[in-house]
Each structure stands twice: as structure tokens, then as C-alpha cells.
Design a protein around this motif. Structure first.
Motif, PDB file in Angstrom:
ATOM      1  N   CYS A 159      34.280  -0.584  27.673  1.00 40.15           N
ATOM      2  CA  CYS A 159      35.188  -0.267  28.890  1.00 40.15           C
ATOM      3  C   CYS A 159      36.297  -1.387  29.131  1.00 40.15           C
ATOM      4  CB  CYS A 159      34.101   0.009  29.999  1.00 40.15           C
ATOM      5  SG  CYS A 159      35.161   0.610  31.729  1.00 40.15           S
ATOM      6  N   ILE A 160      37.480  -0.848  29.599  1.00 40.08           N
ATOM      7  CA  ILE A 160      38.358  -2.006  29.662  1.00 40.08           C
ATOM      8  C   ILE A 160      38.723  -1.689  31.064  1.00 40.08           C
ATOM      9  CG2 ILE A 160      39.332  -2.044  27.323  1.00 40.08           C
ATOM     10  CD1 ILE A 160      41.415   0.084  28.223  1.00 40.08           C
ATOM     11  N   ASP A 161      38.251  -1.139  32.382  1.00 39.34           N
ATOM     12  CA  ASP A 161      38.399  -0.929  33.575  1.00 39.34           C
ATOM     13  C   ASP A 161      39.668  -0.446  33.806  1.00 39.34           C
ATOM     14  OD1 ASP A 161      38.005  -1.302  36.248  1.00 39.34           O
ATOM     15  OD2 ASP A 161      38.599  -3.350  36.164  1.00 39.34           O
ATOM     16  N   CYS A 162      40.186   0.733  33.038  1.00 43.54           N
ATOM     17  CA  CYS A 162      41.499   1.319  33.112  1.00 43.54           C
ATOM     18  C   CYS A 162      41.376   2.388  34.297  1.00 43.54           C
ATOM     19  CB  CYS A 162      41.908   1.849  32.203  1.00 43.54           C
ATOM     20  SG  CYS A 162      40.973   3.236  31.647  1.00 43.54           S
ATOM     21  N   SER A 163      40.266   2.688  34.523  1.00 43.13           N
ATOM     22  CA  SER A 163      39.962   3.761  35.903  1.00 43.13           C
ATOM     23  C   SER A 163      40.367   5.325  35.654  1.00 43.13           C
ATOM     24  CB  SER A 163      40.463   3.253  37.154  1.00 43.13           C
ATOM     25  OG  SER A 163      39.957   1.910  37.619  1.00 43.13           O
ATOM     26  N   ALA A 164      40.725   5.213  34.447  1.00 42.08           N
ATOM     27  CA  ALA A 164      41.199   6.750  34.164  1.00 42.08           C
ATOM     28  C   ALA A 164      40.178   7.725  34.239  1.00 42.08           C
ATOM     29  CB  ALA A 164      41.613   6.896  32.687  1.00 42.08           C
ATOM     30  N   CYS A 165      38.976   7.410  33.854  1.00 42.11           N
ATOM     31  CA  CYS A 165      37.627   8.095  34.041  1.00 42.11           C
ATOM     32  C   CYS A 165      37.500   8.532  35.663  1.00 42.11           C
ATOM     33  CB  CYS A 165      36.698   7.789  33.513  1.00 42.11           C
ATOM     34  SG  CYS A 165      35.991   6.020  34.061  1.00 42.11           S
ATOM     35  N   VAL A 166      37.777   7.621  36.333  1.00 39.35           N
ATOM     36  CA  VAL A 166      37.413   7.685  37.913  1.00 39.35           C
ATOM     37  C   VAL A 166      38.502   8.650  38.533  1.00 39.35           C
ATOM     38  CG1 VAL A 166      37.760   6.549  40.076  1.00 39.35           C
ATOM     39  CG2 VAL A 166      36.787   5.315  38.215  1.00 39.35           C
ATOM     40  N   GLN A 167      39.678   8.865  38.041  1.00 41.89           N
ATOM     41  CA  GLN A 167      40.688   9.769  38.411  1.00 41.89           C
ATOM     42  C   GLN A 167      40.340  11.094  37.737  1.00 41.89           C
ATOM     43  OE1 GLN A 167      42.879   8.922  40.828  1.00 41.89           O
ATOM     44  NE2 GLN A 167      42.100   6.691  40.606  1.00 41.89           N
ATOM     45  N   ALA A 168      39.547  11.249  36.757  1.00 41.32           N
ATOM     46  CA  ALA A 168      39.549  12.370  36.076  1.00 41.32           C
ATOM     47  C   ALA A 168      38.232  13.253  36.560  1.00 41.32           C
ATOM     48  CB  ALA A 168      39.439  12.301  34.529  1.00 41.32           C
ATOM     49  N   CYS A 169      37.264  12.330  36.949  1.00 43.41           N
ATOM     50  CA  CYS A 169      36.005  12.954  37.308  1.00 43.41           C
ATOM     51  C   CYS A 169      36.250  14.037  38.383  1.00 43.41           C
ATOM     52  CB  CYS A 169      35.088  11.915  37.539  1.00 43.41           C
ATOM     53  SG  CYS A 169      33.159  12.483  38.073  1.00 43.41           S
ATOM     54  N   PRO A 170      35.972  15.147  38.249  1.00 43.47           N
ATOM     55  CA  PRO A 170      35.865  16.115  39.442  1.00 43.47           C
ATOM     56  C   PRO A 170      34.829  16.027  40.571  1.00 43.47           C
ATOM     57  CG  PRO A 170      35.136  17.306  37.649  1.00 43.47           C
ATOM     58  CD  PRO A 170      35.387  15.910  37.211  1.00 43.47           C
ATOM     59  N   ALA A 171      33.656  15.268  40.199  1.00 43.69           N
ATOM     60  CA  ALA A 171      32.479  15.197  40.921  1.00 43.69           C
ATOM     61  C   ALA A 171      32.474  13.814  41.732  1.00 43.69           C
ATOM     62  CB  ALA A 171      31.239  15.684  40.299  1.00 43.69           C
ATOM     63  N   GLY A 172      33.397  12.985  41.453  1.00 40.35           N
ATOM     64  CA  GLY A 172      33.439  11.830  41.961  1.00 40.35           C
ATOM     65  C   GLY A 172      32.234  10.743  41.858  1.00 40.35           C
ATOM     66  N   ALA A 173      31.902  11.060  40.430  1.00 37.98           N
ATOM     67  CA  ALA A 173      30.444  10.457  40.144  1.00 37.98           C
ATOM     68  C   ALA A 173      30.533   9.039  39.305  1.00 37.98           C
ATOM     69  CB  ALA A 173      29.632  11.487  38.921  1.00 37.98           C
ATOM     70  N   ILE A 174      31.944   8.544  39.423  1.00 40.19           N
ATOM     71  CA  ILE A 174      31.948   7.336  38.582  1.00 40.19           C
ATOM     72  C   ILE A 174      32.514   6.135  39.599  1.00 40.19           C
ATOM     73  CG2 ILE A 174      33.154   6.205  36.820  1.00 40.19           C
ATOM     74  CD1 ILE A 174      33.890   8.906  35.498  1.00 40.19           C
ATOM     75  N   ARG A 175      31.863   5.158  39.523  1.00 40.04           N
ATOM     76  CA  ARG A 175      31.917   3.910  40.419  1.00 40.04           C
ATOM     77  C   ARG A 175      32.054   2.515  39.569  1.00 40.04           C
ATOM     78  NH1 ARG A 175      28.983   3.723  46.068  1.00 40.04           N
ATOM     79  NH2 ARG A 175      30.726   2.453  46.537  1.00 40.04           N
ATOM     80  N   ALA A 176      33.123   1.655  39.908  1.00 39.69           N
ATOM     81  CA  ALA A 176      32.902   0.471  39.256  1.00 39.69           C
ATOM     82  C   ALA A 176      31.615  -0.352  39.561  1.00 39.69           C
ATOM     83  CB  ALA A 176      33.980  -0.441  39.977  1.00 39.69           C
ATOM     84  N   ASP A 177      30.951  -1.074  38.533  1.00 38.39           N
ATOM     85  CA  ASP A 177      29.716  -1.563  38.688  1.00 38.39           C
ATOM     86  C   ASP A 177      29.679  -2.576  39.838  1.00 38.39           C
ATOM     87  OD1 ASP A 177      31.127  -3.774  37.771  1.00 38.39           O
ATOM     88  OD2 ASP A 177      29.988  -4.093  36.064  1.00 38.39           O
ATOM     89  N   SER A 178      30.672  -3.291  40.477  1.00 39.45           N
ATOM     90  CA  SER A 178      30.546  -4.121  41.364  1.00 39.45           C
ATOM     91  C   SER A 178      30.374  -3.369  42.819  1.00 39.45           C
ATOM     92  CB  SER A 178      31.951  -5.136  41.660  1.00 39.45           C
ATOM     93  OG  SER A 178      33.291  -4.090  41.789  1.00 39.45           O
ATOM     94  N   GLU A 179      30.647  -2.189  42.816  1.00 39.02           N
ATOM     95  CA  GLU A 179      30.533  -1.281  43.963  1.00 39.02           C
ATOM     96  C   GLU A 179      29.421  -0.585  43.989  1.00 39.02           C
ATOM     97  OE1 GLU A 179      34.080   1.230  43.723  1.00 39.02           O
ATOM     98  OE2 GLU A 179      35.352  -0.383  44.223  1.00 39.02           O
ATOM     99  N   LEU A 180      28.359  -0.681  43.253  1.00 38.61           N
ATOM    100  CA  LEU A 180      26.948  -0.022  43.398  1.00 38.61           C
ATOM    101  C   LEU A 180      26.314  -0.559  44.339  1.00 38.61           C
ATOM    102  CD1 LEU A 180      26.080   0.038  39.549  1.00 38.61           C
ATOM    103  CD2 LEU A 180      27.508   1.946  40.875  1.00 38.61           C
TER     104      LEU A 180
END
Length: 478
Positions: free
Chosen positions: A46-67
């Protein structure tokens, strides 16, 4: 920094398609895609581009530092998943192919979609990508589209409930018309739709609760009705006064059953007098070794301030299992949390119980199982699943789904395809799978439609043989 996918992942694989590193597993093409509860992001690539965060319709992806503390277990599950994954996996980004498009020589293809839930939404979205001239009419029996996403998903699952926004773009497209408050099968027949439209797609889901016990029991409720009332009450900051108290039975052992238990624990559901429920018993048919709910559902319940206990029939939880659900069960069974003053509600999960009798006795509810166990409570809530309601002109199998082969509706007697009639969603595969599973389901059905329309076009132009599906137009033979 890497990103982590949480337990309420919808698995519609939008994240997989945008990841430039191809580091999200499993993909829809992998054999274990249908088995895993949620997807995983490889922390090594993972290169921390955050593309998956924007694409996820369920808001189920978070940065590990924010868990949060309770979410960190998903980071551990991710590390365990990739540690067990064979090392020879491709890390080369995969090219994204465009869906096969089609145009119709005889004018715009006219499509009727029966139902306005998640399966319909993904189907409409997929159809719009395939044709610029298509005309789609959605028939919805309620005043709004959204189906169970709007009415029945627990208010606690905000990420999943927010997926309702996925309806905005396709249903506002000028190629789509939505007709609400129309009950297909009553106010308009399937036969009439087949005469008016070139293609009819059944996306009406599975809305009929499976029957258990006596048909009329005082203090009995359907889980979907309870959750809908709880969601409405929670928005007003009050509790839904529904149940006879102070004890309640929940019959069924899936995620919906645990959602109801959690709603009661959070005081979204109370007695008719406004008093809290003090005891909830969940009676599941599944064995403790193979529960029907997901890890995230029981983990969220265990995080609440309740006395949660596991009471299996037969074998106890497997203490040596690698399954996180079994490890949690073993922990609860071996090290029950001490009772505290704040815990005013007890929830017990009973497994391996086939219900043989459910009836009203002396103003209360009595449930008996095949193992001669008896449960008595003030209220009962059915979370036993759904089946599709019969509809004239639609063939059904014995297990309550529309008779079909990969989305093409077929005769229940002969197995021959019924021209121009297709199915998607729970009506196609049964009442299983989450919201995101409808995306792959819709793609499969739409691909059948595209192939059949191509065969019709080749037949009409004399370029190929007549297809078995070559009569699927409004004026064709039925």
C-alpha cells in the motif's frame, strides 16, 4: 502509513478497481472472494494514495493511524491474512477492461426493472454503462427507492446506510424513469410489462418473512419491522416502544438477529411502557462451530456494555481454532466478564436449536426445540430470513427463488429460457449476501442481456443463426 478495511466492508469491489498497486485481496476473480467477510489491503505494498478511501461506498477504509482501539483487531486480521497468503501473488496493476456495450438497430432498448432496492440500483448503473440510447423504467412499490438500505439497515451501521447515495446518479439520469407506489403483480402484471418492454428484469428481492410457529402470537414482531421502527425512533432521540417486557426472544442467528439485540442494548427499542428490556435470548439453528453471523457483527455486540454469554447445544467453542469468531466465543465461555452495575441487560446466544414449537401460553411466548429445550419470554422477534413472494407469470423453485440460470429466467417445468425475462439480487440467488454482492450479481445478469440482444441483432440482420433467446422483444412470440 497503510490503510485498513473494517468489518462493515460491502465487498462491491470498487476499491479493487481503483487501487494502482493491485494490493487489495481477494479480488472478485479469486476463488475465496465469496468466502471472506471483508477485503484486505496488503500493508507491504500500500502506498497510501487513498484512492480506495474515496471509492469505498460504505466508508469502511481508514488509515491505520486513525483506528480506534476496537478497530485495531482488523489491522491484526489483515496481517494474519497476508501472512497465510501464498507468496507468489501478483503485485502488477491490472488493466481495467470496459464493459461490453451494445446498441440496438430497432430503436432504444426498453427495459423495465421491477423493484427499487440495491440490486436494482446496481443493475440500472450497469445498463447505463452499456448503452447510450437505452430507456429504463423502474417500478417501485414504496414511495422511495432504496429498499432495505433505507428501511431496515440498523442506524448503527452508518457506512452501509450511507450507500443510499449510490442511487443519486443512476436514478437521476435522463434515460431512467422511476414510477413509485406501483405494486407489480397487483396493479400491473408481469405479462403487461412484457408486452410493453423489450426486457423485464425482476429485482424485487425477498420480502416475505419465513414462517415460524403459530401465525398470530401476541408480542410477536418481524426483525425488519423492529429495526425500521428503531431507526426512526433513534433519529428522534427516543426509543421505539414496541415490546412486551422485560424479556425477549430473537429467533434466528444471522447478522439481523444480532443487529436487533444491539438495538435493544443501546436502548433504541423498549417496552410498550417505555421500560428497558433486561434479558434477550437469541435462539440460532446453526451450530456454534459455524454461526450464521459475521465476526464484525458479534464483535460489535460484544463491545457493548452488556452481559454476553455463549450457551451452545452440543460441542463447546473450539478453543484452538484460528477462526476469530471461535476465539471470541472461547474467551467469553472461559473468562466471562464480571457483572457490573452498568450492565443492566443480559444477552445469551444459544446455538444448535431447531425450533419445533412456538406459541402463546398464558400471555407469554413459549418456544420449544428439537433438543427438548424450552424458552419462555414476553416478546418474540423473528429474524429467520426471507423468501420471495409468489407472482403470477414468474416461475419459482421450491426454495423460493426465481427459476433462473445465471440471471436468465427459465421455465420451472422445461428449463427453457423465457424470452426477455431476467432476474437479479435476492430473487435470483436467495436471501443471502450483502449490499455489495449485488454488484457482481447485476453484472452477470446484464451480460446475459447483452449477449441475447447481440444474438437478436445478428438474427434480424441475417448475420447469424436464430438464438434461443431471439424472441425477446415486445411484439414477439410468448
Amino acid at each position: 502509513m497503510t490503510h485498513v478495511i473494517l468489518g462493515h466492508c460491502c465487498k462491491d469491489a470498487s476499491c479493487v478497481r481503483v487501487c494502482p498497486q493491485n494490493c487489495i485481496r481477494p479480488t472478485p476473480e479469486d476463488p475465496d472472494f465469496g468466502i471472506v467477510e471483508h477485503l484486505y489491503i496488503d500493508p507491504a505494498t500500500c502506498i497510501d494514495c487513498s484512492a480506495c478511501v474515496q471509492a469505498c461506498p460504505a466508508g469502511a477504509i481508514r488509515a491505520d493511524s486513525e483506528l480506534t482501539d476496537s478497530q485495531r483487531l482488523y489491522a491484526r486480521r489483515t496481517r494474519d491474512f497476508f501472512a497465510d497468503l501464498p507468496g507468489a501473488r501478483s503485485r502488477v496493476p491490472r488493466p481495467l477492461g470496459l464493459p461490453q456495450a451494445f446498441q440496438r438497430a430497432g430503436g432504444p432498448l426498453r427495459v423495465a426493472v421491477v423493484g427499487g432496492g440495491a440490486a436494482a440500483m446496481y443493475t440500472v448503473r450497469e445498463l447505463l454503462q452499456r448503452s447510450s440510447s437505452i430507456r429504463i423504467t423502474v417500478f417501485e412499490q414504496h414511495t422511495e427507492v432504496g429498499g432495505l438500505l433505507r428501511t431496515a439497515v440498523s442506524s448503527d451501521h452508518r457506512g452501509i446506510r450511507n450507500m443510499i447515495r449510490l442511487f443519486d446518479v443512476p436514478f437521476s439520469d435522463d434515460r431512467v424513469e422511476t414510477r413509485t407506489n406501483i405494486r407489480v403483480g397487483l396493479e400491473v402484471s408481469i405479462a403487461a410489462l412484457r408486452r410493453e418492454f423489450d426486457v423485464v428484469i425482476l429485482a424485487f428481492g425477498a420480502s416475505s418473512p419465513r414462517a415460524v410457529g403459530e401465525s398470530s402470537i401476541p408480542g410477536a414482531h418481524q426483525a425488519i419491522t423492529v429495526l425500521s421502527a428503531a431507526n426512526s425512533a433513534a433519529r428522534q432521540g427516543i426509543a421505539a416502544r414496541l415490546l412486551r417486557g422485560p424479556t425477549a426472544l430473537i429467533v434466528g442467528g444471522g447478522n439481523v438477529a444480532l443487529d436487533v439485540a444491539a438495538a435493544i442494548a443501546k436502548r433504541h427499542i423498549a417496552t410498550r411502557a417505555g421500560e428497558p428490556i433486561t434479558q434477550v435470548v437469541v435462539v440460532a439453528r446453526s451450530p456454534v462451530q459455524r454461526p450464521s453471523f459475521t465476526f464484525s457483527a458479534v464483535h460489535e455486540l460484544a463491545e457493548l456494555d452488556i452481559d454476553l454469554s455463549i450457551a451452545p447445544d452440543g460441542a463447546p467453542p473450539d478453543t484452538g481454532s484460528a477462526d476469530p469468531v471461535q476465539r471470541l466465543f472461547a474467551e467469553l465461555a472461559g473468562n466471562p466478564r464480571p457483572r457490573t452495575r452498568s450492565r443492566k441487560m443480559a444477552v445469551s446466544l444459544w446455538f444448535g436449536n431447531e425450533v419445533t414449537s412456538l406459541r402463546a401460553v398464558g400471555g407469554r411466548v413459549q418456544l420449544k426445540t428439537a433438543g427438548q429445550r424450552t424458552f419462555i419470554a414476553d416478546s418474540v422477534i423473528y429474524a429467520t430470513g426471507f423468501t420471495s413472494a409468489p407472482m403470477t407469470g414468474v416461475p419459482f423453485t421450491d426454495d423460493g427463488v426465481v427459476s433462473n440460470r445465471r440471471g436468465r429466467v427459465v421455465s420451472a417445468d422445461t428449463g427453457a429460457p423465457i424470452a426477455g425475462l431476467y432476474v437479479v439480487g435476492w430473487a435470483k440467488r436467495g436471501a443471502r449476501g450483502g449490499v455489495g454482492d449485488n454488484r457482481r450479481c447485476a453484472v452477470e445478469t446484464v451480460e446475459r442481456i447483452v449477449a441475447d440482444q447481440k444474438n437478436i441483432g445478428e438474427s434480424d440482420s441475417g448475420q447469424g443463426p436464430t438464438s434461443a433467446y431471439g424472441m425477446g422483444h415486445a411484439g414477439g412470440q410468448r
